[in-house]
Design an enzyme around this catalytic site. Structure first.
Site, PDB file in Angstrom:
ATOM      1  N   ASN A   9       0.837  -1.219   0.057  1.00 24.98           N
ATOM      2  CA  ASN A   9       0.166   0.073   0.039  1.00 24.98           C
ATOM      3  C   ASN A   9       0.892   1.250   0.011  1.00 24.98           C
ATOM      4  O   ASN A   9       1.586   1.508   1.022  1.00 24.98           O
ATOM      5  CB  ASN A   9      -1.036  -0.277   1.149  1.00 24.98           C
ATOM      6  CG  ASN A   9      -1.985   1.117   1.377  1.00 24.98           C
ATOM      7  OD1 ASN A   9      -1.833   2.253   0.377  1.00 24.98           O
ATOM      8  ND2 ASN A   9      -2.595   1.178   2.194  1.00 24.98           N
ATOM      9  N   PHE A  10       0.802   1.949  -1.075  1.00 27.14           N
ATOM     10  CA  PHE A  10       1.620   3.313  -1.337  1.00 27.14           C
ATOM     11  C   PHE A  10       1.168   4.321  -0.271  1.00 27.14           C
ATOM     12  O   PHE A  10       1.952   5.338  -0.123  1.00 27.14           O
ATOM     13  CB  PHE A  10       1.954   3.620  -2.574  1.00 27.14           C
ATOM     14  CG  PHE A  10       2.664   2.793  -3.692  1.00 27.14           C
ATOM     15  CD1 PHE A  10       2.751   1.377  -3.507  1.00 27.14           C
ATOM     16  CD2 PHE A  10       3.328   3.188  -4.604  1.00 27.14           C
ATOM     17  CE1 PHE A  10       3.598   0.730  -4.181  1.00 27.14           C
ATOM     18  CE2 PHE A  10       3.975   2.578  -5.750  1.00 27.14           C
ATOM     19  CZ  PHE A  10       4.240   1.069  -5.387  1.00 27.14           C
ATOM     20  N   LYS A  11       0.118   4.201   0.116  1.00 29.17           N
ATOM     21  CA  LYS A  11      -0.728   5.214   0.874  1.00 29.17           C
ATOM     22  C   LYS A  11      -0.348   6.587   0.223  1.00 29.17           C
ATOM     23  O   LYS A  11      -0.642   6.766  -0.878  1.00 29.17           O
ATOM     24  CB  LYS A  11      -0.173   5.255   2.366  1.00 29.17           C
ATOM     25  CG  LYS A  11      -0.659   3.882   3.227  1.00 29.17           C
ATOM     26  CD  LYS A  11      -0.513   3.907   4.448  1.00 29.17           C
ATOM     27  CE  LYS A  11      -0.731   2.484   5.024  1.00 29.17           C
ATOM     28  NZ  LYS A  11      -0.883   2.355   6.584  1.00 29.17           N
ATOM     29  N   HIS A  92      -9.937   0.627   4.356  1.00 27.70           N
ATOM     30  CA  HIS A  92      -8.992   1.076   5.182  1.00 27.70           C
ATOM     31  C   HIS A  92      -9.057   1.545   6.519  1.00 27.70           C
ATOM     32  O   HIS A  92      -9.706   2.509   6.462  1.00 27.70           O
ATOM     33  CB  HIS A  92      -7.474   1.527   4.337  1.00 27.70           C
ATOM     34  CG  HIS A  92      -6.441   1.362   4.898  1.00 27.70           C
ATOM     35  ND1 HIS A  92      -5.909   1.927   5.771  1.00 27.70           N
ATOM     36  CD2 HIS A  92      -5.430   0.325   4.591  1.00 27.70           C
ATOM     37  CE1 HIS A  92      -4.651   1.672   6.211  1.00 27.70           C
ATOM     38  NE2 HIS A  92      -4.399   0.672   5.479  1.00 27.70           N
ATOM     39  N   GLU A 139      -6.311  -5.896   9.888  1.00 26.01           N
ATOM     40  CA  GLU A 139      -5.172  -4.807  10.204  1.00 26.01           C
ATOM     41  C   GLU A 139      -5.648  -4.313  11.593  1.00 26.01           C
ATOM     42  O   GLU A 139      -6.464  -3.412  11.386  1.00 26.01           O
ATOM     43  CB  GLU A 139      -5.060  -3.788   9.209  1.00 26.01           C
ATOM     44  CG  GLU A 139      -4.532  -4.382   8.000  1.00 26.01           C
ATOM     45  CD  GLU A 139      -3.765  -3.342   7.060  1.00 26.01           C
ATOM     46  OE1 GLU A 139      -2.609  -3.385   6.626  1.00 26.01           O
ATOM     47  OE2 GLU A 139      -4.483  -2.059   7.053  1.00 26.01           O
ATOM     48  N   ILE A 144      -0.505  -0.524  12.986  1.00 23.88           N
ATOM     49  CA  ILE A 144      -0.156   0.014  11.594  1.00 23.88           C
ATOM     50  C   ILE A 144       0.625   1.169  11.787  1.00 23.88           C
ATOM     51  O   ILE A 144       0.513   1.831  12.583  1.00 23.88           O
ATOM     52  CB  ILE A 144      -1.654   0.602  10.887  1.00 23.88           C
ATOM     53  CG1 ILE A 144      -2.760  -0.483  10.680  1.00 23.88           C
ATOM     54  CG2 ILE A 144      -1.118   1.518   9.783  1.00 23.88           C
ATOM     55  CD1 ILE A 144      -3.845   0.076   9.988  1.00 23.88           C
ATOM     56  N   GLY A 179       2.452  -3.689  10.513  1.00 27.06           N
ATOM     57  CA  GLY A 179       3.894  -3.941  11.138  1.00 27.06           C
ATOM     58  C   GLY A 179       4.811  -4.976  10.525  1.00 27.06           C
ATOM     59  O   GLY A 179       5.724  -5.240  10.754  1.00 27.06           O
ATOM     60  N   ALA A 200       2.799  -1.797   4.087  1.00 31.13           N
ATOM     61  CA  ALA A 200       3.288  -0.198   3.560  1.00 31.13           C
ATOM     62  C   ALA A 200       4.734   0.103   4.012  1.00 31.13           C
ATOM     63  O   ALA A 200       5.507   0.155   3.265  1.00 31.13           O
ATOM     64  CB  ALA A 200       2.127   0.657   4.144  1.00 31.13           C
ATOM     65  N   SER A 201       4.942   0.438   5.227  1.00 36.55           N
ATOM     66  CA  SER A 201       6.252   1.344   5.521  1.00 36.55           C
ATOM     67  C   SER A 201       7.343   0.503   5.477  1.00 36.55           C
ATOM     68  O   SER A 201       8.298   0.871   5.353  1.00 36.55           O
ATOM     69  CB  SER A 201       6.008   1.954   7.011  1.00 36.55           C
ATOM     70  OG  SER A 201       5.544   0.733   8.080  1.00 36.55           O
TER      71      SER A 201
HETATM   72  O1  G3P Z   1      -2.267  -1.122   4.454  1.00 37.15           O
HETATM   73  C1  G3P Z   1      -1.129  -1.619   5.098  1.00 37.15           C
HETATM   74  C2  G3P Z   1      -1.049  -0.799   6.309  1.00 37.15           C
HETATM   75  O2  G3P Z   1      -2.031  -0.080   6.862  1.00 37.15           O
HETATM   76  C3  G3P Z   1      -0.191  -1.332   7.116  1.00 37.15           C
HETATM   77  O3  G3P Z   1       0.819  -0.466   7.319  1.00 37.15           O
HETATM   78  O4  G3P Z   1       3.023   0.613   7.577  1.00 37.15           O
HETATM   79  O5  G3P Z   1       2.034  -1.291   9.228  1.00 37.15           O
HETATM   80  O6  G3P Z   1       2.912  -2.012   6.970  1.00 37.15           O
HETATM   81  P1  G3P Z   1       2.378  -0.806   7.749  1.00 37.15           P
END
Ligand code: G3P
Length: 220
Positions: A9-11, A92, A139, A144, A179, A200-201
């Site tokens: 997810n590039f957000k 989301h 999630e 997150i 995470g 994402a991150s």
């Molecule tokens: O959509 C994926 C996201 O909400 C998770 O984010 O940064 O915890 O991988 P992250």
């Protein structure tokens, strides 16, 4: 395990918008793996990302169940499809919508168009699964963007969601996210009964996204 799916997810991360989104997509499409890699990008970056990385599966972050016509500012599914989106990421934690919105969208999109609906917990996952999206992604919002993967912090929510969704419909796949950063996290997600991960991150904020992606698919 080639049917494993890794959705990035590039957000609206600075490192994954505009020209950086195109660059990240090019990196994704060059990763050697049997896993299914998907980029979930902003509607604003969709066309450019599709053009930049031919062959990459690209989803549009969020869509609205609207048709051609007087719908100023809404994200129109038919236009997204025309611009190369093969799926969408909806509900989301950062863009919640109603169950009715999800149901209306599912009625509208063509067969084969992927709809991944996010859930904060097992109950929400069950309710979404009853609408039969392609995937439900669980999630926990508090995890997150953090450094601890949901697969370690709360494995029960992952296995519980997988079991609950399976009970509701055999047609709905399960993903987990929050995470997730390593190949070990992905392997654990599969072990807990999912078809893959949403993250994402771990990629968008990685010093070297290619190394992060290689690691994510390394145990598949
Ligand atoms: O959509 C994926 C996201 O909400 C998770 O984010 O940064 O915890 O991988 P992250």
């Amino acid at each position: 395990m080639s049917d494993c799916i890794v959705v990035v997810n590039f957000k609206t991360y600075q490192t994954a918008h505009g020209a950086s989104a195109e660059e990240l997509a090019r990196v994704m499409v060059s990763i050697e793996t049997d896993a299914r890699l998907v980029a979930a990008v902003s509607a604003l970056d969709l066309s450019a990302v599709v053009a930049a990385a031919p062959g990459l599966e690209v989803w549009c972050q969020h869509l609205d169940p609207i048709q051609f016509g007087s719908n100023t500012g809404w994200a129109h599914p038919a236009t997204a499809i025309e611009r190369g989106a093969s799926g969408t990421l909806i509900n989301h934690a950062e863009h919640k919508i109603s169950l009715e919105h999800v149901a209306a969208l599912l009625e509208q999109v063509p067969e084969g168009f992927c709809v991944c609906a996010c859930a904060a917990d097992v109950d929400e996952a069950r309710a979404l699964a009853a609408l039969e999206p392609t995937f439900v992604a669980v999630e926990p919002p508090e995890l997150i963007g953090g450094d601890v993967s949901v697969t370690s912090a709360d494995p029960v929510i992952v296995s519980g969601t997988a079991a609950a969704v399976r009970e509701v419909s055999a047609n709905v796949g399960v993903l987990c996210g929050a995470g997730v950063k390593t190949g070990g996290d992905v392997a654990k997600a599969i072990e807990l009964g999912t078809s893959g991960v949403l993250l994402a991150s771990g990629v968008t904020k990685a010093e070297d996204p290619r190394t992060a992606l290689d690691d994510l698919v390394s145990e598949l």
